[in-house]
Design an enzyme around this catalytic site. Sequence first.
Site, PDB file in Angstrom:
ATOM      1  N   GLU A  43       0.801  -1.226   0.000  1.00 12.59           N
ATOM      2  CA  GLU A  43       0.000   0.000   0.000  1.00 12.59           C
ATOM      3  C   GLU A  43       0.837   1.281   0.000  1.00 12.59           C
ATOM      4  O   GLU A  43       0.529   2.232   0.700  1.00 12.59           O
ATOM      5  CB  GLU A  43      -0.950  -0.005   1.217  1.00 12.59           C
ATOM      6  CG  GLU A  43      -1.922  -1.166   1.184  1.00 12.59           C
ATOM      7  CD  GLU A  43      -2.913  -1.131   2.325  1.00 12.59           C
ATOM      8  OE1 GLU A  43      -4.097  -1.324   2.061  1.00 12.59           O
ATOM      9  OE2 GLU A  43      -2.502  -0.921   3.497  1.00 12.59           O
TER      10      GLU A  43
HETATM   11  C1  ACM Z   1      -1.897  -5.498   4.088  1.00  8.33           C
HETATM   12  O1  ACM Z   1      -2.945  -6.043   4.466  1.00  8.33           O
HETATM   13  N1  ACM Z   1      -1.853  -4.192   3.910  1.00  8.33           N
HETATM   14  C2  ACM Z   1      -0.721  -6.259   3.821  1.00  8.33           C
END
Ligand code: ACM
Length: 689
Positions: A328
Amino acid sequence: MNPRTFRLLPLLAALVLSLLPVALRAQAQPASSLTTLMPLPSTLVPGTGALPINASFTYALLGHSGPYIQQGAVRLLRRIETRTGISLPLAAAAKGQDATLTINVLTDLLETNPQLGDDESYTLDITAQHAQIEAKTWIGALRGMETLLQLVEPSGSQYVLPAVHIADAPRFPWRGLMLDTGRHFLPPAVIYRTLDGMASVKLNVLHWHLTEDQGFRIESKVFPRLQQLGSNGQYYTQQQVREIIAYASARGIRIVPEFDMPGHATSWMVGYPQLGSAPGPFTIADRFGVLDAAMNPIRPGTYTFLDAFLGEMARLFPDHYLHVGGDESNGKEWRANPQIRAFMKAHHMQTTAELQTYFNQRVQTILARHHKQMVGWDEILNPKLPRQAVIQNWHGLEFLTNAAKQGHDTILSHPYYLDHMYSTAEMFLADPLPADSGLTPDQARHILGGEACMWAEDIIPETVDSRIWPRAAAVAERFWSPATDRDVNNMYSRLQVESLRLEAEGLTHLSGPPRILRNLAGTEQIAPLQLFADTLQPVDFGIRGHEQRPSPATVFDRLVDGVRPDTPLNHQFELQVNGALQGNAGDVASLEALFHGWIANAPALDKLEAGSPLLQEDSVHIAAWPKLGQMGLDALQAMRAHKAPPAGWLQQQEATLKAANPRSELVDFVVLKPLQKLVEAAAASPAGN
Ligand code: ACM
């Protein structure tokens, strides 16, 4: 070797067919401990008779033994004492002396920090006279001790170990639990009890998510402003970390630390703003989600810093693997920075993902210098990523298989996100290597196993256990036991027993939620509220995020925090409805008693609600509860009378069911789908008969 040896599953099927109706329906006698092992061993052959446990129960350590085996044996004896109330001699019998239990470790694998691929196999043989655990390594012997402990059972007026031959080994070498201590700090006591639970079900990797936008949770002596300015004082000292690692190692559990980068890294920049891609200054994030802060991938100083920091962590954490996150990172700050844009242009990079791969290549070089192998979330998968990097799946299954096809070792996590409130059955059935994976044997070898993931937006030390346990025990079984182990009813019947065993180990998944309910109710008399809570579970992570918008400042003292995912009622209710639909009178009677209970307890629940502003937040569910009870009774009555309910009844019930789980409240009834089935069956009763 033994002609009577046969695989466990047919045996269990036979035992379960005879015992399950009693165990599940009437909640009568507990099944023999041979049918409650979790995870299931790969081979189990019942013997004749049982070994009594009494004050003269002694043990001896044969073969190779060091402190871990000695401590493991003492822990085993202490836990048998707690189970049985019998004082046992804790000193090992002298070698050669006739001991009741012998633990024989065949090879002298150094008792030190466990490593990926260590041999964990063992055999356990119990006769009416003697028990023996034999293993190639000390870790296998520890696994065998956990199995032995699960076999302690009452028999008449004494406790015994049933005679049996077990030969067991794990299916996958990487069987993990990820714990997010960044978003909410979890004190060492929580880590310790989590490790105990993991050891009980043979999980062998604690993936410790230590840094997040909301907190930098580990002491750095090289860059002390990381924890001094990035954690609000909530971090693990290096001494605490060393003690936790030693505790885990003594239980055959590896610890893989995660330092998330380049995103999810705001807390690093509070003390060291030069790491950021934006000018700063930075503050510890006061909200959750995908934030923009990202390390600057074009500054040489970023890599000098990471080299020194990762070097320090590489010395602190003995495991060969080190997780660098990589999830992310949204690229916004990179695109907003003119120098970074110019760098991308000069290096012909079209996307920020390509720039992240460049960053990962440099980090990989640093890790290799410190003798560590990189693990990252599946966003980092890219043809230019060095093959040594291990990919942790959290998106669709195709990310796992793509990683394996591209030659990366990989672990599955997507189906095991504990905050998504998947049922235990859903998680149990999700397989890291299903028969139809389409992978060649060489590719399949890259699937190392999996990890259940406990993210911490919505949890605090008081609630984390009920989110992890007992569901993670079923995930542990998926990773350990044969692929053919897919009987959901059988799993649930064993899970009930395992849940009690885990609470006895010190976990609080059973005792924690009632504590919250008492706080909500303002009284010890919470029976009506408990009955109500048993029909509920927390809403999925995404819905909670949308409705509640939790932040690090949120207080977690609501009904949603005091209810458990996939309560035992969930599966039991489904079975009873199915039984009732097939005309089983016992199930009909159980359901009637349950529905009457909902109706009878509703006035008392209303009264608790009137006195509790917090409970008033769930007023729709509270009002719906007795209506669901009445609906169930009406449906059973119609079926019994072979008489369809009046016109419009079905539509009315369906409207009630539809309105029962409003999105604005943070809990879900778990009973609606089976109720719907019951209602539809009732409506299909012959009219006017
Ligand atoms: C994640 O769940 N951001 C790895």
